[in-house]
Design a protein around this motif. Structure first.
Motif, PDB file in Angstrom:
ATOM      1  N   LYS A 142       0.826  -1.204   0.000  1.00  0.00           N
ATOM      2  CA  LYS A 142       0.000   0.000   0.000  1.00  0.00           C
ATOM      3  C   LYS A 142       0.863   1.258   0.000  1.00  0.00           C
ATOM      4  N   ASP A 174      -8.393   2.253   4.404  1.00  0.00           N
ATOM      5  CA  ASP A 174      -8.700   2.846   3.104  1.00  0.00           C
ATOM      6  C   ASP A 174      -9.206   1.809   2.103  1.00  0.00           C
ATOM      7  N   ASN A 175      -9.545   0.617   2.596  1.00  0.00           N
ATOM      8  CA  ASN A 175     -10.064  -0.469   1.758  1.00  0.00           C
ATOM      9  C   ASN A 175      -9.115  -0.886   0.642  1.00  0.00           C
ATOM     10  N   GLN A 176      -7.814  -0.800   0.905  1.00  0.00           N
ATOM     11  CA  GLN A 176      -6.841  -1.220  -0.103  1.00  0.00           C
ATOM     12  C   GLN A 176      -6.392  -2.664   0.079  1.00  0.00           C
ATOM     13  N   TRP A 177      -6.586  -3.235   1.257  1.00  0.00           N
ATOM     14  CA  TRP A 177      -6.305  -4.650   1.444  1.00  0.00           C
ATOM     15  C   TRP A 177      -7.299  -5.259   2.433  1.00  0.00           C
ATOM     16  N   ALA A 209      -2.823  -1.521  -8.169  1.00  0.00           N
ATOM     17  CA  ALA A 209      -3.120  -0.132  -8.527  1.00  0.00           C
ATOM     18  C   ALA A 209      -3.393   0.044 -10.012  1.00  0.00           C
ATOM     19  N   LEU A 248      -1.414  -0.684  -4.540  1.00  0.00           N
ATOM     20  CA  LEU A 248      -2.783  -1.145  -4.372  1.00  0.00           C
ATOM     21  C   LEU A 248      -3.762   0.006  -4.590  1.00  0.00           C
ATOM     22  N   GLN A 249      -5.026  -0.325  -4.761  1.00  0.00           N
ATOM     23  CA  GLN A 249      -6.064   0.685  -4.921  1.00  0.00           C
ATOM     24  C   GLN A 249      -7.243   0.346  -4.033  1.00  0.00           C
ATOM     25  N   ALA A 250      -8.042   1.362  -3.722  1.00  0.00           N
ATOM     26  CA  ALA A 250      -9.220   1.158  -2.882  1.00  0.00           C
ATOM     27  C   ALA A 250     -10.281   0.355  -3.614  1.00  0.00           C
ATOM     28  N   SER A 305      -5.143  -2.271  10.603  1.00  0.00           N
ATOM     29  CA  SER A 305      -4.703  -1.138   9.797  1.00  0.00           C
ATOM     30  C   SER A 305      -3.978  -0.124  10.675  1.00  0.00           C
ATOM     31  N   ASP A 332      -8.052  -2.892   5.669  1.00  0.00           N
ATOM     32  CA  ASP A 332      -7.329  -1.633   5.631  1.00  0.00           C
ATOM     33  C   ASP A 332      -8.316  -0.484   5.782  1.00  0.00           C
ATOM     34  N   GLY A 383      -5.122  -7.531  -2.075  1.00  0.00           N
ATOM     35  CA  GLY A 383      -5.822  -6.366  -2.577  1.00  0.00           C
ATOM     36  C   GLY A 383      -5.727  -6.296  -4.082  1.00  0.00           C
TER      37      GLY A 383
END
Length: 342
Positions: A94, A119-122, A266, A99-101, A323, A117, A263
């Motif tokens: 991240k 930020d909802n990335q993992w 990106a 990674l991306q949300a 997180s 996570d 995740g």
């Protein structure tokens, strides 16, 4: 049996091929970069392909190498999904912008908040408790908490891995998050003082240390011991009855767990398929395959565990937000360095 976890709220870059692998990029495929290497995962992947018609193309390797590969590939990376173990590696991916949300009602509903996570990335899909093992023939009063491990009572008795180990890094980070820097520093110093030997080997080697008599107490992840119950692990399986275990902190915040998770990359060229794959990993059938592959606990409540995991018994897991724990990793490494934990 269903999951026995109870929650308290209940190589160099140059050595890697930078060129994109020959993976097709269309709506019927998902490109998976994974550091998981368990034979039972084959059923996991084949079921997804059968259910969705989406073909999984796999690139497997060491987590750090895969992260380096994705960084080197940059915007041209074909990676759709990154799977690895431990919060520290997920957070490293991240922080590297790899990674991306993901906005998914399925993942939000199925995966407990503390295993996502912020930020909802993992997302975490299976759990491993990092617990205390001991020689039940020679230790009458085993430590009941992580802080107990640092007590003078256990001087010269403890086997544990090096400070470079991601599991120990995350454990210390969780202590920082739960109890603060000062308490974490005192704990780390106490562990150094109580070491039976310089840190060496992996978790299985810590268990072997108990069997050999080199140490009386060890710290290891649950799945290493469950593996020794379920199969023949040299230096451990023949002496299972000699080893007792404690799920720490059962009267307070609960036992520390780390994750196997993943995740969406990106620059995922097949983003929708990547999200569909993560959502599949949260399904009951996938949770069984995913966790059983390494004798871990499913992240989703109510999913069956293996007989070996079931034998370990029930425990309360720390419900701290992993997180938030991940953000304490730099401080944890600083403390390790300060106390001389090799």
């Amino acid at each position: 049996m269903t999951s026995k976890i109870l929650r308290s709220t209940l190589v160099s870059v140059a050595a890697l091929s930078v060129a994109a692998p020959a993976l097709a990029q269309d709506n019927g495929e998902v490109n998976l970069y994974s550091s998981r290497h368990y034979d039972t995962d084959e059923r996991l992947y084949s079921e997804f392909e059968e259910q969705t018609g989406i073909t999984i193309n796999r690139i497997e390797g060491d987590a750090d190498e895969l992260i380096a590969r994705m960084e080197a590939e940059g915007e041209n990376s074909p990676a759709d999904v990154f799977l690895t173990v431990d919060t520290s590696r997920l957070e490293r991916a991240k922080d590297a912008g790899l990674l991306q949300a993901v906005d998914s009602d399925v993942l939000e509903e199925r995966i407990p908040d503390q295993y996502q996570d912020s930020d909802n990335q993992w997302f975490g899909f299976s759990l491993r408790g990092r617990i205390i093992f001991y020689d039940n023939e020679n230790v009458e009063n085993p430590p009941q908490t992580y802080m107990d491990l640092a007590s003078d009572e256990y001087e010269g008795m403890v086997c544990i891995r090096s400070s470079t180990n991601t599991y120990n890094q995350t454990l210390l980070a969780s202590i920082i998050e739960n109890q603060g820097e000062e308490a974490a520093r005192e704990w780390a110093q106490g562990i150094v003082d109580n070491m039976a030997r310089d840190p060496q080997g992996g978790d299985t080697d810590q268990l072997r240390g108990i069997v050999s008599g080199e140490c009386a107490i060890a710290v290891a992840n649950t799945y290493y011991f469950a593996r020794a119950i379920a199969s023949d692990v040299d230096g451990v399986s023949g002496s299972i009855d000699q080893i007792g275990w404690v799920f720490p902190n059962q009267d307070s915040n609960g036992a520390h767990v780390n994750l196997s998770g993943g995740g969406v990359a990106a620059n995922a060229p097949n983003r929708d398929n990547a999200v569909a794959f993560l959502e599949y990993l949260a399904s009951d059938s996938a949770q069984e395959y995913f966790a059983a592959g390494n004798n871990e606990y499913p992240a989703v409540d109510g999913v069956e565990t293996t007989e070996a995991v079931d034998e370990l018994g029930e425990f309360t897991a720390d419900d701290v937000d992993l997180s938030a724990v991940a953000k304490q990793l730099p401080t944890a490494q600083q403390i390790f360095n300060e106390v001389g934990w090799e």
